[in-house]
Design a protein around this motif. Structure first.
Motif: not given
Lengths: 504, 345, 170
Positions: B231-238, B219-224, B151-158, B240-241
């Motif tokens: 998959l379960a770890e990111f399910a909520d953020q995915i 991930v959300l702060s753009g550190d990485v 996964a990447v942050p929602a504002d990522s260019k990828y 929520a967009g």
């Protein structure tokens, strides 16, 4: 208002019968343990950590909050009646509390402590309610460099706790840092200071450090001096309430102490030492009865006790929103969170709102419980002080070992806690401060991890620490804290009543 | 933590909630009646099990091993597979190797002892120079699998895996990968991705985090720049967009997940974070067969199927000798990757 | 709080104590430093590498340990020396060492003989060392205490404690 509906939700949860029961159990156990000499809140929580195994996270945290408040109250009882403060936060209370008790006014002294804790607890929990969501929101943008700068700030503030001797304080700090380094290196998996023992791969749990330094160290100290100890107990009688004149003297210190406690508690190096002494100084300076200080001034109990209680909600701000424990107590609570696989941090308010708000609501409830259940029972609590000392210290040893055994289940950890306990004994004898060691063990690994993460992310480029405004700002504050105290006296005119407290 | 908490204990706890109100009675003596968790015997000698099944989770309560162990115990009990009861206990430390060492050392020849293992333990054994390894156990069954998400942050260019991999290939160090602990499944996945595009694994810029709770904010702060985790770890953020799911590590597409597999995205990499159970060494072949059939029976219970569904665990059953061979294969594979990464020598 | 009439013998014992403490710290620092260099030589000295912090900690401990030694010898800290002397005078050293030895034995026998007997015996022994001579009371307390803790932890909290010898009884 969002906060209000969230909090209302929290109250709705916390008012479930079982949670109310848990809160009552918590404050009762907490008071019981806190009354035992030498046991403060951090140790009470460390010893009772196994209690969490049987409960759901919310229930466990409610019990924990109760234990915390209860042990603070228990600590006030022993500080006032026996002059044996169980933790640094109660030292200021003993300065005037014990003389008051000797003068036959133990009742009002205790009442001030409890009611002051209550009001300050409410003030600071309100502070937590409003501040925490804001910080959590802000913290979402925190990167590794910002966390590192926060850690630097915390370490700089630790020097404020170092005490009279810088050399001994720094040795204590470095010893703590060393303990924090033991185990598998988090970023590469390399073994560090494990000396071939597989049990050390996971590092030395902070709970073990706390139990060793406080429980084992204290019990050894107590047992070794039993032959010479003189009982200095004050009989308790009379009213446990405040008369009109007393009420008039204490309400302002309560409020000031509450604010001081919350503000300093939420700083990077939280804990209760700094705010309680600041509060004591402040009240001494503002009081109309300066001559009574040290001989039984009621304000000298009201302010520090309020600050002591309030600092807890303050400490919860960085703990819940950033995942950074800034005191031993907070580190133990973090361990409890981790038992349930909950990682406090900016996401916590979103991922587990029920848990957070029920916890906050239960802080309010815990304060009320303490006031209604425990204040009237003070005569019962004092009975605990009649337990023969040799049995008491033996019991503390057994509980300490039990606590370590139940979290680790291994002989190696039990031996480590004994070694740390012996170290704690000698630290007491040669007057090494304990707080820096504990904070070093807690914060050291975090600082190292964040520094190395930041550098890995930037591929070794140090400029990342000077390009983010937030990072630079935090680092500047740290520098200011380090430099200002030595500059100020040169700039400001000399003040003669310079902060000399604690010397008795 | 050596903690045994299972259903029967939970029930017992309920009865005890009131006395607990006097928790301090530890000191004054609240005694305890209810004897142990079901030492009942009495069945014919050929029967298995004849005593309570003990399931060890070689980790602290709360994690994947612990949940697996508790789910097995619950399904055995409530699914009616066994009458003798079961207990779960935790032995944390050494990334699971302390538990393994204790399990093998203390329980040789006892078919009533089980231990939960998984892919992470295979790597941990190498990493910690453990004297005891999985060859010293008697594998019973592989049970579950979880898949990783990239996964990447929602504002990522990828926008898709291909774009990410192209930048990764062009300058491996420029992509900071976030994931779980060193030598774990997430890092192995990233290493395999790197190998798939011809990057030397030692060049990867991999930043470990203690788990989803720590990784998500990073991930959300753009550190990485990108992250690999369950998959379960990111399910909520995915949902929520806040994060974009680029790919999943399964072999086949996962129902209800709106992302391609890594294979579909064009890279021949798949990875499953599997878990299973083993028995101690020196049990007889008959005992092993009995344990296998007990676990198979448990696998078919309603309770176990519910567990799989509730946790989003893939049914990944494989038993007996086949499972032993699978472990050997995994061991070779993981050891090679860890060597490539420079984590083990 | 404490008697201030401390004689010279006590004062010199305090002085010796602080020096031993300094020596122990320096010795510990040496061990840390030694291992830190080993770690660094494997993993690297750079700030990104695992050896960086251990080396800093080792140097810090060593530096402040030597500073402490100086404060106990060449440039003595008299306040500390006096306090150490007072503490020494108030400490019954034989009790301390006996309790420490007791703790270690307790740790070693906990698993083989089980929680209840080990704890009951330990409790009795330490209470006796601590000066209690009320045998009957202590035996009752020790047995009740260890039995209560055992059942509370194993049955209510679900923590495993070693049954040891009791396994045959239970």
């Amino acid at each position: 208002m969002d906060v209000f509906s969230d909090l209302a939700n929290g109250f709705a949860n916390a008012f479930e019968l079982q949670y109310l029961l848990f809160a009552a159990v918590g404050v009762t156990i907490g008071t019981f343990v806190g009354v035992l000499p030498g046991i403060g809140p951090a140790l009470a929580l460390a010893l009772l950590l196994p209690l969490t195994y049987g409960f759901d996270p919310t229930g466990a945290l409610i019990i924990f909050a109760g234990i915390y408040y209860g042990s603070l109250y228990g600590g006030a009882i022993t500080s006032i009646l026996l002059n044996t403060p169980g933790e640094a936060g109660s030292v200021a209370t003993a300065i005037d509390g014990h003389p008051m008790a000797k003068a036959g006014r133990a009742g009002p002294a205790l009442a001030t402590a409890v009611m002051g804790s209550f009001f300050a607890g409410i003030i600071s929990t309100l502070g937590l309610t409003f501040l925490a969501p804001l910080v959590a929101n802000l913290a979402k943008s925190f990167q590794a460099t910002d966390y590192f700068a926060l850690m630097v700030l915390a370490f700089v503030s630790v020097t404020a706790l170092v005490g009279t001797s810088i050399i001994r304080g720094m040795i204590s700090l470095f010893a703590g840092l060393f303990i924090g380094l033991i185990g598998l290196d988090f970023l590469t998996g390399q073994q560090r200071f494990t000396f071939g023992a597989p049990e050390l791969l996971g590092g030395v749990d902070i709970v073990i450090v706390v139990i060793g330094l406080f429980a084992i160290g204290e019990a050894l100290y107590g047992l070794a001096r039993l032959q010479f100890a003189k009982e200095e107990k004050v009989e308790f009688s009379g009213r446990i309430w405040l008369n009109k004149a007393e009420r008039k003297r204490v309400w302002k210190p309560w409020i000031r102490g509450g604010f001081l406690g919350f503000i300093f508690g939420s700083m990077p190096t939280g804990g209760s030492e700094v705010p309680t002494f600041l509060s004591y100084n402040l009240e001494k300076r503002l009081s109309k009865h300066k001559d009574e200080f040290g001989k039984g001034a009621i304000e000298g109990i009201a302010g520090p006790e309020a600050a002591n209680n309030a600092s807890f909600s303050g400490v919860l701000v960085p703990l819940l929103t950033l995942g950074i424990p800034t005191s031993a107590t907070a580190a133990i609570i973090l361990s409890a969170f981790q038992i349930y696989n909950i990682q406090p941090g900016p996401q916590l308010f979103e991922t587990s709102p029920d848990l957070v708000w029920t916890l906050i609501a239960s802080l309010f409830i815990g304060n009320v419980m303490l006031l209604v259940i425990n204040l009237p029972l003070v005569k019962l609590w004092i009975k605990i002080l009649d337990i023969p000392k040799e049995l008491l210290y033996t019991g503390i040893l057994v509980f300490g070992i039990l606590g370590v055994y139940s979290i680790s289940g291994s002989l190696v950890e039990v031996l480590i806690v004994c070694a740390i306990g012996v170290g704690g004994f000698f630290m007491r004898v040669y007057d090494f401060p304990v707080a820096p060691a504990i904070l070093g063990a807690i914060l050291g690994p975090m600082m190292e991890t964040q520094l190395r993460r930041a550098l890995s992310i930037s591929q070794g480029d140090f400029s990342v620490f000077f390009t983010r405004p937030l990072t630079v700002g935090l680092l500047l504050v740290a520098v200011a804290i380090l430099v200002l105290p030595s500059l100020l006296p040169k700039i400001l005119p000399k003040r003669h009543d310079a902060d000399k407290v604690g010397a008795e | 933590m050596r903690i045994s908490r299972n259903v029967s204990r939970k029930r017992r706890l309920a009865q005890w909630a009131a006395p607990l109100a006097a928790g301090l009675l530890v000191l004054t003596g609240c005694g305890g009646s209810g004897g142990g968790g079901g030492e009942g015997g009495g069945e014919a000698a050929a029967e298995y099990p004849t005593e309570a099944i003990q399931v060890m989770a070689p980790a602290d309560p709360g994690g994947g091993y612990d949940m697996t162990a508790r789910s097995i115990a619950r399904s055995l009990d409530e699914g009616g597979v066994i009458e003798t009861g079961s207990d779960v206990y935790n032995v944390p430390g050494g990334s699971g190797t302390i538990g393994l060492t204790q399990f093998v050392g203390e329980n040789a020849g006892d078919p009533h002892q089980l231990m939960v293992i998984g892919k992470i333990l295979v790597g941990a054994i190498e990493q910690t120079d453990s004297q005891v390894d999985l060859d010293d156990t008697t594998p019973i069954a592989r049970l579950t699998a979880e898949y990783d998400a990239i996964a990447v942050p929602a504002d990522s260019k990828y926008k898709n895996l291909k774009q990410l991999m192209e930048d990764f290939k062009a300058d491996p160090g420029s992509i900071a990968w976030g994931g779980g602990s060193v030598g774990g499944v997430d890092q192995i996945l990233v290493a395999k991705l790197a190998e798939a595009v011809g990057i030397e694994p030692s060049k990867i810029n991999y930043i470990p985090y203690s788990g989803g709770g720590e990784l998500t904010p990073a991930v959300l702060s753009g550190d990485v720049d990108a992250a690999a985790s369950g998959l379960a770890e990111f399910a909520d953020q995915i949902a929520a967009g806040e994060m974009r799911l680029l790919a999943v590590s399964s072999e086949e597409p996962i129902e209800g997940v709106d992302a391609p597999t890594i294979i579909e995205a064009g890279y021949d990499v798949s990875i499953a974070n599997w878990r299973g159970v083993v028995a101690p060494p020196e049990i007889t072949d008959e005992q092993r067969a009995a344990a296998v059939s007990m676990i198979e029976e448990m696998h078919d219970t309603e309770e176990w199927q519910q567990v799989l569904e509730a946790n989003n665990w893939e049914d990944y059953l494989m038993t007996g000798e086949k499972f032993s061979e699978y472990i050997d294969q995994e061991d070779k594979d993981i050891t090679k990757t860890l060597k490539d990464l420079g984590i083990v020598e | 709080m404490i008697d201030s009439n401390i004689d010279s013998a006590q004062l010199s014992r305090g002085k010796l104590g602080t020096r031993i403490a300094a020596a122990v710290i320096i010795l510990g620092a040496a061990v840390v430093l030694f291992d830190a260099f080993r770690i660094a030589s494997e993993g690297g000295f750079g700030p990104q590498q695992p050896g960086f912090f251990p080396v800093i900690v080792g140097i810090g401990l060593m530096g402040f340990g030597i500073a402490f030694l100086v404060r106990t010898t060449l440039k003595p800290d008299y306040d500390l020396r006096e306090q150490a002397a007072e503490e020494h005078a108030d400490t019954h050293w034989r009790t301390l060492w006996t309790v420490i030895v007791g703790l270690v034995i307790y740790a070693y026998v906990l698993e083989p003989i089980g929680y209840i007997p080990a704890t009951a015996i330990f409790f009795l022994a330490i209470a006796w060392v601590g000066g209690s001579r009320k045998w009957i009371r202590d035996i009752i307390v020790a047995v009740l205490f260890s039995v209560a803790v055992y059942f509370f932890f194993t049955e209510v909290l679900g923590v495993r404690l070693p049954a040891g010898l009791m396994e045959m009884v239970l």
